[in-house]
Design a protein around this motif. Structure first.
Motif, PDB file in Angstrom:
ATOM      1  N   THR A 284      42.455  29.819  47.781  1.00 51.49           N
ATOM      2  CA  THR A 284      43.276  29.836  47.346  1.00 51.49           C
ATOM      3  C   THR A 284      42.978  30.553  45.693  1.00 51.49           C
ATOM      4  OG1 THR A 284      42.851  28.177  45.920  1.00 51.49           O
ATOM      5  CG2 THR A 284      44.996  28.023  47.122  1.00 51.49           C
ATOM      6  N   ALA A 285      40.886  31.219  46.185  1.00 52.64           N
ATOM      7  CA  ALA A 285      40.325  31.439  44.867  1.00 52.64           C
ATOM      8  C   ALA A 285      40.324  33.046  44.630  1.00 52.64           C
ATOM      9  CB  ALA A 285      39.061  31.948  45.484  1.00 52.64           C
ATOM     10  N   ILE A 286      40.733  33.545  42.789  1.00 52.49           N
ATOM     11  CA  ILE A 286      41.497  35.565  43.301  1.00 52.49           C
ATOM     12  C   ILE A 286      39.815  35.404  42.545  1.00 52.49           C
ATOM     13  CG2 ILE A 286      43.682  34.718  43.581  1.00 52.49           C
ATOM     14  CD1 ILE A 286      44.093  33.913  40.775  1.00 52.49           C
ATOM     15  N   ASP A 287      39.257  34.838  42.002  1.00 55.33           N
ATOM     16  CA  ASP A 287      38.286  35.094  40.639  1.00 55.33           C
ATOM     17  C   ASP A 287      36.733  35.228  40.841  1.00 55.33           C
ATOM     18  OD1 ASP A 287      37.766  32.729  39.784  1.00 55.33           O
ATOM     19  OD2 ASP A 287      39.548  33.184  38.107  1.00 55.33           O
ATOM     20  N   ASN A 288      35.719  35.420  40.367  1.00 59.03           N
ATOM     21  CA  ASN A 288      34.884  34.790  40.247  1.00 59.03           C
ATOM     22  C   ASN A 288      34.023  33.130  40.294  1.00 59.03           C
ATOM     23  OD1 ASN A 288      33.872  37.305  41.305  1.00 59.03           O
ATOM     24  ND2 ASN A 288      33.745  38.409  38.878  1.00 59.03           N
ATOM     25  N   GLU A 289      34.666  32.146  39.577  1.00 59.26           N
ATOM     26  CA  GLU A 289      34.349  31.033  39.049  1.00 59.26           C
ATOM     27  C   GLU A 289      34.351  29.817  40.437  1.00 59.26           C
ATOM     28  OE1 GLU A 289      34.243  29.695  36.651  1.00 59.26           O
ATOM     29  OE2 GLU A 289      34.144  32.113  35.338  1.00 59.26           O
ATOM     30  N   PRO A 290      33.142  29.345  40.597  1.00 64.56           N
ATOM     31  CA  PRO A 290      33.581  28.535  42.370  1.00 64.56           C
ATOM     32  C   PRO A 290      35.106  27.644  42.031  1.00 64.56           C
ATOM     33  CG  PRO A 290      31.473  28.025  40.678  1.00 64.56           C
ATOM     34  CD  PRO A 290      32.698  29.218  39.629  1.00 64.56           C
ATOM     35  N   ASP A 291      35.150  27.828  42.975  1.00 65.84           N
ATOM     36  CA  ASP A 291      36.551  27.215  43.640  1.00 65.84           C
ATOM     37  C   ASP A 291      36.800  26.232  44.329  1.00 65.84           C
ATOM     38  OD1 ASP A 291      39.408  27.508  45.358  1.00 65.84           O
ATOM     39  OD2 ASP A 291      40.072  27.721  43.233  1.00 65.84           O
ATOM     40  N   SER A 292      37.965  25.046  44.441  1.00 61.78           N
ATOM     41  CA  SER A 292      37.123  23.646  45.466  1.00 61.78           C
ATOM     42  C   SER A 292      37.879  24.612  46.692  1.00 61.78           C
ATOM     43  CB  SER A 292      38.575  22.803  44.801  1.00 61.78           C
ATOM     44  OG  SER A 292      40.003  23.671  44.234  1.00 61.78           O
ATOM     45  N   SER A 293      38.502  25.537  46.749  1.00 60.21           N
ATOM     46  CA  SER A 293      39.119  25.630  47.822  1.00 60.21           C
ATOM     47  C   SER A 293      37.562  26.537  48.836  1.00 60.21           C
ATOM     48  CB  SER A 293      40.172  26.772  48.189  1.00 60.21           C
ATOM     49  OG  SER A 293      40.059  27.564  47.064  1.00 60.21           O
ATOM     50  N   GLN A 294      37.367  26.968  47.755  1.00 57.91           N
ATOM     51  CA  GLN A 294      35.897  27.520  48.765  1.00 57.91           C
ATOM     52  C   GLN A 294      35.747  26.746  49.398  1.00 57.91           C
ATOM     53  OE1 GLN A 294      34.795  29.604  44.848  1.00 57.91           O
ATOM     54  NE2 GLN A 294      36.021  31.595  46.349  1.00 57.91           N
ATOM     55  N   MET A 295      35.184  25.827  48.851  1.00 63.67           N
ATOM     56  CA  MET A 295      34.204  24.539  49.397  1.00 63.67           C
ATOM     57  C   MET A 295      35.005  24.612  50.572  1.00 63.67           C
ATOM     58  SD  MET A 295      33.685  20.796  47.040  1.00 63.67           S
ATOM     59  CE  MET A 295      35.151  19.961  47.592  1.00 63.67           C
ATOM     60  N   LEU A 296      36.249  23.185  50.355  1.00 64.37           N
ATOM     61  CA  LEU A 296      36.893  23.252  51.539  1.00 64.37           C
ATOM     62  C   LEU A 296      36.769  24.308  52.612  1.00 64.37           C
ATOM     63  CD1 LEU A 296      39.028  21.172  52.642  1.00 64.37           C
ATOM     64  CD2 LEU A 296      40.672  22.811  52.035  1.00 64.37           C
TER      65      LEU A 296
ATOM     66  N   SER B 279      36.384  34.293  51.554  1.00 66.18           N
ATOM     67  CA  SER B 279      37.039  33.002  50.062  1.00 66.18           C
ATOM     68  C   SER B 279      37.810  33.587  48.968  1.00 66.18           C
ATOM     69  CB  SER B 279      35.200  32.771  50.571  1.00 66.18           C
ATOM     70  OG  SER B 279      34.452  34.521  49.428  1.00 66.18           O
ATOM     71  N   ARG B 280      38.382  34.624  48.802  1.00 69.42           N
ATOM     72  CA  ARG B 280      38.716  34.975  47.831  1.00 69.42           C
ATOM     73  C   ARG B 280      40.285  35.718  48.882  1.00 69.42           C
ATOM     74  NH1 ARG B 280      34.335  37.996  45.155  1.00 69.42           N
ATOM     75  NH2 ARG B 280      33.250  36.485  43.758  1.00 69.42           N
ATOM     76  N   GLY B 281      41.372  35.128  48.566  1.00 70.27           N
ATOM     77  CA  GLY B 281      42.930  34.929  48.548  1.00 70.27           C
ATOM     78  C   GLY B 281      42.584  36.334  48.695  1.00 70.27           C
ATOM     79  N   HIS B 282      42.811  36.874  48.173  1.00 69.23           N
ATOM     80  CA  HIS B 282      43.506  38.665  47.649  1.00 69.23           C
ATOM     81  C   HIS B 282      42.938  39.274  48.915  1.00 69.23           C
ATOM     82  CE1 HIS B 282      39.405  39.931  45.778  1.00 69.23           C
ATOM     83  NE2 HIS B 282      39.553  38.979  45.153  1.00 69.23           N
ATOM     84  N   GLU B 283      41.954  39.513  49.708  1.00 72.01           N
ATOM     85  CA  GLU B 283      40.831  39.591  50.302  1.00 72.01           C
ATOM     86  C   GLU B 283      41.953  39.637  52.016  1.00 72.01           C
ATOM     87  OE1 GLU B 283      37.282  38.972  51.221  1.00 72.01           O
ATOM     88  OE2 GLU B 283      36.116  39.794  49.188  1.00 72.01           O
ATOM     89  N   ALA B 284      43.564  38.659  52.575  1.00 73.59           N
ATOM     90  CA  ALA B 284      43.653  38.941  53.121  1.00 73.59           C
ATOM     91  C   ALA B 284      44.399  40.160  52.935  1.00 73.59           C
ATOM     92  CB  ALA B 284      45.436  37.575  53.227  1.00 73.59           C
ATOM     93  N   ILE B 285      44.505  41.083  52.374  1.00 75.75           N
ATOM     94  CA  ILE B 285      45.476  41.991  51.621  1.00 75.75           C
ATOM     95  C   ILE B 285      44.706  43.243  53.146  1.00 75.75           C
ATOM     96  CG2 ILE B 285      46.419  44.104  51.138  1.00 75.75           C
ATOM     97  CD1 ILE B 285      47.529  41.204  50.525  1.00 75.75           C
ATOM     98  N   LYS B 286      44.012  42.884  53.186  1.00 78.34           N
ATOM     99  CA  LYS B 286      43.167  44.011  53.243  1.00 78.34           C
ATOM    100  C   LYS B 286      42.825  43.903  55.384  1.00 78.34           C
ATOM    101  CE  LYS B 286      39.059  44.588  50.537  1.00 78.34           C
ATOM    102  NZ  LYS B 286      37.413  44.231  50.487  1.00 78.34           N
ATOM    103  N   TYR B 287      43.564  43.017  55.733  1.00 80.16           N
ATOM    104  CA  TYR B 287      43.496  42.391  57.532  1.00 80.16           C
ATOM    105  C   TYR B 287      44.629  42.210  58.176  1.00 80.16           C
ATOM    106  CZ  TYR B 287      38.883  42.431  55.592  1.00 80.16           C
ATOM    107  OH  TYR B 287      37.554  42.656  55.519  1.00 80.16           O
ATOM    108  N   CYS B 288      45.776  42.257  56.912  1.00 83.94           N
ATOM    109  CA  CYS B 288      47.535  41.723  56.971  1.00 83.94           C
ATOM    110  C   CYS B 288      48.157  42.384  57.799  1.00 83.94           C
ATOM    111  CB  CYS B 288      47.642  41.292  55.980  1.00 83.94           C
ATOM    112  SG  CYS B 288      48.746  43.210  55.007  1.00 83.94           S
TER     113      CYS B 288
END
Length: 250
Positions: free
Chosen positions: A50-62, A82-91
């Motif tokens: 669910t991460a969308i910015d440069n802040e450390p995120d619990s979803s990245q840890m998971l 590790s960042r949700g918006h990158e899904a657009i590139k490969y959808c």
């Protein structure tokens, strides 16, 4: 007061503390669900956060903790980002999108991320002239029951390995709910509420959460009395849980 003390002790007894052993069991169940339960093709699937910015995120840890588990289940070729918006590139080539997150207290973040992802995919389809029919699945390690209901109400496919009721409203005698909430609000009145606006009474979104993943960052959906650092009288307070909260005035 005695009633307040009894309430806090009752909440502590029912705290959902996820230690390392319990975490491994939940991770195993989550990986099995992703690989074998939701029926997606390995070469057409991406697992994102669910991460969308440069802040450390619990979803990245998971996701980091899940990587080897996915491989162990025979799915090493899942695309992992590790960042949700990158899904657009490969959808186009990978339209099955699995979103992983550690915890959902209200469902608000999950709903916002899924809706944004759907809109971006539609924009890409419109701009390229390629039909894209994504299947978006949300897999949570843990969630409040109200959060799951809110996500499902939006028509989102969602699963959680561990579900929790609201710790006052859905767990105790309904005839005592208002009294117990009033007691907690009385306790909260002794905190320096001005340190965060709006003050997350009963936990952010009034989620009434009692959840902590060992070595993680406890959600702000937990009752503030367990993670607030200042009292209304000006004294510093050492809370039960150490939370890094960007909106808190330290």
């Amino acid at each position: 007061m005695d009633e307040e003390r009894e309430l806090v002790l009752d909440l502590l007894k029912n705290f959902n503390y996820i230690d390392e052993e319990r975490l491994q069991l939940l991770l195993g169940a989550m990986a099995d669900r992703i690989c074998n339960g939701i029926s997606v093709a390995e070469d057409q699937t991406q697992v994102i956060t669910t991460a969308i910015d440069n802040e450390p995120d619990s979803s990245q840890m998971l996701l980091q903790m899940l990587k080897n588990r996915l491989t162990e289940n025979g799915f090493p070729r899942f695309l992992k980002r590790s960042r949700g918006h990158e899904a657009i590139k490969y959808c186009v080539e990978r339209p099955n999108i699995v979103i992983v997150e550690e915890f959902s207290g209200t469902g608000g973040t999950i709903i916002a991320r899924v809706n944004d992802l759907k809109a971006r995919i539609q924009d890409k389809a419109n701009s390229t002239g390629v039909e894209i029919n994504p299947r978006i699945v949300v897999c949570l390690l843990a969630a409040m029951k109200n959060a799951l209901a809110a996500i499902q109400a939006e028509g989102i496919e969602v699963y959680s390995e561990f579900e929790m009721p609201a710790s006052i409203s859905q767990r105790i005698d309904p005839a005592q709910v208002d009294q117990k909430k009033n007691l907690m609000e009385g306790i909260e009145a002794r905190l320096d509420r001005a340190r965060m606006t709006p003050f997350p009474s009963l936990g952010y979104g009034q989620a009434e959460s009692l959840f902590f993943l060992q070595n993680g960052n406890p959600p702000n959906n937990n009752f503030p009395v367990f993670w607030w650092k200042h009292l209304a009288n000006g004294d510093a307070f050492v809370p039960l849980l150490e939370r890094d909260e960007p909106n808190y005035d330290y």
